[in-house]
Write a protein that holds these residues in place. Structure first.
Motif, PDB file in Angstrom:
ATOM      1  N   GLY A  48       0.798  -1.220   0.000  1.00  0.00           N
ATOM      2  CA  GLY A  48       0.000   0.000   0.000  1.00  0.00           C
ATOM      3  C   GLY A  48       0.830   1.268   0.000  1.00  0.00           C
ATOM      4  N   ILE A  49       2.087   1.165   0.440  1.00  0.00           N
ATOM      5  CA  ILE A  49       2.956   2.344   0.430  1.00  0.00           C
ATOM      6  C   ILE A  49       3.823   2.378  -0.822  1.00  0.00           C
ATOM      7  CG2 ILE A  49       4.989   1.417   1.630  1.00  0.00           C
ATOM      8  CD1 ILE A  49       3.216   4.783   2.361  1.00  0.00           C
ATOM      9  N   GLY A  50       3.649   1.356  -1.703  1.00  0.00           N
ATOM     10  CA  GLY A  50       4.310   1.395  -3.000  1.00  0.00           C
ATOM     11  C   GLY A  50       5.480   0.466  -3.178  1.00  0.00           C
ATOM     12  N   ILE A  51       5.669  -0.496  -2.259  1.00  0.00           N
ATOM     13  CA  ILE A  51       6.760  -1.465  -2.372  1.00  0.00           C
ATOM     14  C   ILE A  51       6.182  -2.793  -2.853  1.00  0.00           C
ATOM     15  CG2 ILE A  51       8.627  -2.653  -1.169  1.00  0.00           C
ATOM     16  CD1 ILE A  51       8.962   0.407  -1.307  1.00  0.00           C
ATOM     17  N   ASP A  52       6.740  -3.331  -3.927  1.00  0.00           N
ATOM     18  CA  ASP A  52       6.292  -4.621  -4.452  1.00  0.00           C
ATOM     19  C   ASP A  52       6.684  -5.724  -3.473  1.00  0.00           C
ATOM     20  OD1 ASP A  52       5.640  -6.891  -5.839  1.00  0.00           O
ATOM     21  OD2 ASP A  52       7.033  -6.538  -7.511  1.00  0.00           O
ATOM     22  N   LYS A  53       5.702  -6.293  -2.782  1.00  0.00           N
ATOM     23  CA  LYS A  53       6.029  -7.268  -1.736  1.00  0.00           C
ATOM     24  C   LYS A  53       6.615  -8.558  -2.308  1.00  0.00           C
ATOM     25  CE  LYS A  53       1.110  -8.575  -1.369  1.00  0.00           C
ATOM     26  NZ  LYS A  53      -0.068  -8.540  -0.449  1.00  0.00           N
ATOM     27  N   GLN A  79       8.174   6.611  -1.250  1.00  0.00           N
ATOM     28  CA  GLN A  79       7.972   7.771  -2.112  1.00  0.00           C
ATOM     29  C   GLN A  79       7.560   9.014  -1.326  1.00  0.00           C
ATOM     30  OE1 GLN A  79       4.573   6.722  -4.748  1.00  0.00           O
ATOM     31  NE2 GLN A  79       4.143   5.130  -3.241  1.00  0.00           N
ATOM     32  N   VAL A  80       7.340   8.858  -0.026  1.00  0.00           N
ATOM     33  CA  VAL A  80       7.006   9.992   0.830  1.00  0.00           C
ATOM     34  C   VAL A  80       8.264  10.432   1.562  1.00  0.00           C
ATOM     35  CG1 VAL A  80       5.597  10.824   2.761  1.00  0.00           C
ATOM     36  CG2 VAL A  80       4.647   9.156   1.139  1.00  0.00           C
ATOM     37  N   LYS A  81       8.635  11.679   1.426  1.00  0.00           N
ATOM     38  CA  LYS A  81       9.823  12.203   2.095  1.00  0.00           C
ATOM     39  C   LYS A  81       9.687  12.063   3.609  1.00  0.00           C
ATOM     40  CE  LYS A  81      12.787  16.325   2.214  1.00  0.00           C
ATOM     41  NZ  LYS A  81      12.918  17.735   1.778  1.00  0.00           N
ATOM     42  N   ARG A  82      10.753  11.609   4.238  1.00  0.00           N
ATOM     43  CA  ARG A  82      10.845  11.401   5.691  1.00  0.00           C
ATOM     44  C   ARG A  82      10.056  10.187   6.180  1.00  0.00           C
ATOM     45  NH1 ARG A  82      10.699  16.995   5.142  1.00  0.00           N
ATOM     46  NH2 ARG A  82       8.436  16.877   5.100  1.00  0.00           N
ATOM     47  N   LEU A  83       9.521   9.377   5.273  1.00  0.00           N
ATOM     48  CA  LEU A  83       8.825   8.153   5.671  1.00  0.00           C
ATOM     49  C   LEU A  83       9.592   6.934   5.174  1.00  0.00           C
ATOM     50  CD1 LEU A  83       6.462   6.593   6.913  1.00  0.00           C
ATOM     51  CD2 LEU A  83       5.225   6.872   4.746  1.00  0.00           C
ATOM     52  N   ASP A  84      10.052   6.107   6.110  1.00  0.00           N
ATOM     53  CA  ASP A  84      10.726   4.851   5.787  1.00  0.00           C
ATOM     54  C   ASP A  84       9.833   3.675   6.153  1.00  0.00           C
ATOM     55  OD1 ASP A  84      12.954   6.248   4.934  1.00  0.00           O
ATOM     56  OD2 ASP A  84      14.042   6.025   6.823  1.00  0.00           O
ATOM     57  N   LEU A  85      10.203   2.503   5.655  1.00  0.00           N
ATOM     58  CA  LEU A  85       9.388   1.297   5.852  1.00  0.00           C
ATOM     59  C   LEU A  85      10.263   0.110   6.222  1.00  0.00           C
ATOM     60  CD1 LEU A  85       6.654  -0.375   5.353  1.00  0.00           C
ATOM     61  CD2 LEU A  85       7.581  -0.767   3.058  1.00  0.00           C
ATOM     62  N   ILE A  86       9.808  -0.671   7.191  1.00  0.00           N
ATOM     63  CA  ILE A  86      10.315  -2.027   7.386  1.00  0.00           C
ATOM     64  C   ILE A  86       9.260  -2.940   6.773  1.00  0.00           C
ATOM     65  CG2 ILE A  86      10.926  -3.829   9.025  1.00  0.00           C
ATOM     66  CD1 ILE A  86      11.879  -1.722  10.937  1.00  0.00           C
ATOM     67  N   PRO A  87       9.556  -3.552   5.618  1.00  0.00           N
ATOM     68  CA  PRO A  87       8.528  -4.305   4.884  1.00  0.00           C
ATOM     69  C   PRO A  87       8.268  -5.690   5.475  1.00  0.00           C
ATOM     70  CG  PRO A  87      10.605  -4.412   3.722  1.00  0.00           C
ATOM     71  CD  PRO A  87      10.837  -3.497   4.892  1.00  0.00           C
ATOM     72  N   PHE A 226      -2.904   1.512  -6.288  1.00  0.00           N
ATOM     73  CA  PHE A 226      -1.895   2.291  -6.999  1.00  0.00           C
ATOM     74  C   PHE A 226      -0.580   2.350  -6.216  1.00  0.00           C
ATOM     75  CE2 PHE A 226      -5.880   3.753  -8.792  1.00  0.00           C
ATOM     76  CZ  PHE A 226      -5.584   3.929 -10.132  1.00  0.00           C
ATOM     77  N   GLY A 227      -0.568   1.699  -5.039  1.00  0.00           N
ATOM     78  CA  GLY A 227       0.630   1.712  -4.206  1.00  0.00           C
ATOM     79  C   GLY A 227       0.954   3.084  -3.665  1.00  0.00           C
ATOM     80  N   LYS A 228      -0.083   3.851  -3.315  1.00  0.00           N
ATOM     81  CA  LYS A 228       0.139   5.215  -2.842  1.00  0.00           C
ATOM     82  C   LYS A 228      -0.702   5.495  -1.604  1.00  0.00           C
ATOM     83  CE  LYS A 228       1.028   7.287  -7.400  1.00  0.00           C
ATOM     84  NZ  LYS A 228       0.587   8.322  -8.364  1.00  0.00           N
ATOM     85  N   PRO A 229      -0.160   6.265  -0.658  1.00  0.00           N
ATOM     86  CA  PRO A 229      -1.020   6.790   0.400  1.00  0.00           C
ATOM     87  C   PRO A 229      -1.969   7.801  -0.224  1.00  0.00           C
ATOM     88  CG  PRO A 229       1.145   7.800   0.518  1.00  0.00           C
ATOM     89  CD  PRO A 229       1.233   6.731  -0.537  1.00  0.00           C
TER      90      PRO A 229
END
Length: 277
Positions: A48-53, A79-87, A226-229
């Protein structure tokens, strides 16, 4: 100081992942370094945040169960500045069984994210829609919990069980755990039932209920595809404006809470000034 918040409801279909993704995105958009942690085997926050799982090679699974990877190796930019992800990825589904044989198994997530906690202002954990070891880990690692409650007939069903689980975690594993708030989701304001559920939920949670209510929104529903917030998909939609308002309300509560803390518990002004630089 960093704050870890778990988005939790053992009932499915409450808007839990949608809330995790979009609250995290708007906090980052507001200038707060934020980490989104996907600990749900369905990996919906990841996609949902745009990373192909399907292309994720190392994930939260490795941070929990493999000594070969540090959590720092797993964090990816979004793709959001200052937002990181642990998938997350599909193999996390076996973690519930594998964790059983590990010493202090309830604390493995807390230890993992503790390595990077100081790099973020907020860490948002998207937990599974169940009360298993992964959810227990998410609650044990958290400072507080946000409970999404859908505006439907069985909205309050199961909340007693969830609150009892939170109480047990606080008593036995995490004495500082608090309920951050409850957010009402998927509201259809055209129906009298929706207004009734909102009233009952706000009566139930009192001041813990956020005033912002998230509406049903076609644009909000299609954004994960669309893999976007929602802020990148359609910020001006009703869902986009609602989550932006929720993030503002959340930050206002944090500011009010910090201002009300005893002086000896607050960060010294000199430290705040240095950190700002």
């Amino acid at each position: 100081m960093s704050k870890v918040i778990t988005i939790c409801n053992q009932k499915g279909g409450t808007g839990k992942t949608t809330t995790a993704i979009n609250l995290a995105a708007y906090l980052a958009d507001a200038g707060e370094p934020t980490l989104l942690v996907d600990i749900d085997p369905q990996s919906n926050a990841t996609s949902g945040i745009g990373i192909d799982k399907t292309s994720v090679k190392i994930s939260i699974y490795d941070a929990l169960l493999s000594s070969r990877h540090s959590v720092r190796d797993i964090i990816v930019n979004t793709q959001v500045k200052r937002l990181d992800l642990i998938p997350s990825r599909f193999d996390l589904s076996g973690a519930e069984i594998e964790l059983v044989g590990i010493s202090k198994r309830e604390y493995v997530l807390k230890v993992a994210i503790g390595l990077v906690k100081d790099s973020y202002k907020y860490i948002i954990i998207d937990s599974p829609p169940s009360v298993g070891l992964l959810t227990v880990n998410a609650l044990t690692a958290a400072d507080s919990v946000i409970i999404p409650v859908q505006c439907e007939y069985y909205a309050l069903e199961g909340l007693t069980q969830l609150l009892n689980t939170i109480k047990l975690i606080k008593t036995n594993l995490n004495c500082t755990l608090e309920i951050e708030g409850a957010v009402l989701t998927m509201a259809d304001f055209r129906t009298s039932l929706c207004h009734q559920v909102i009233k009952e939920a706000k009566d139930f949670f009192q001041d813990k209920a956020y005033q912002t209510v998230i509406p049903r929104s076609v644009r909000l529903s299609e954004a994960p595809g669309f893999g976007k917030p929602i802020m990148l998909h359609d910020r001006t939609s009703s869902g986009g404006m609602a989550y932006e308002k929720l993030a503002r309300e959340f930050l206002q509560r944090q500011g009010a809470r910090a201002a009300s803390e005893p002086e000896n518990r607050r960060e010294p002004a000199i430290a705040q000034s240095l950190r700002a630089k």
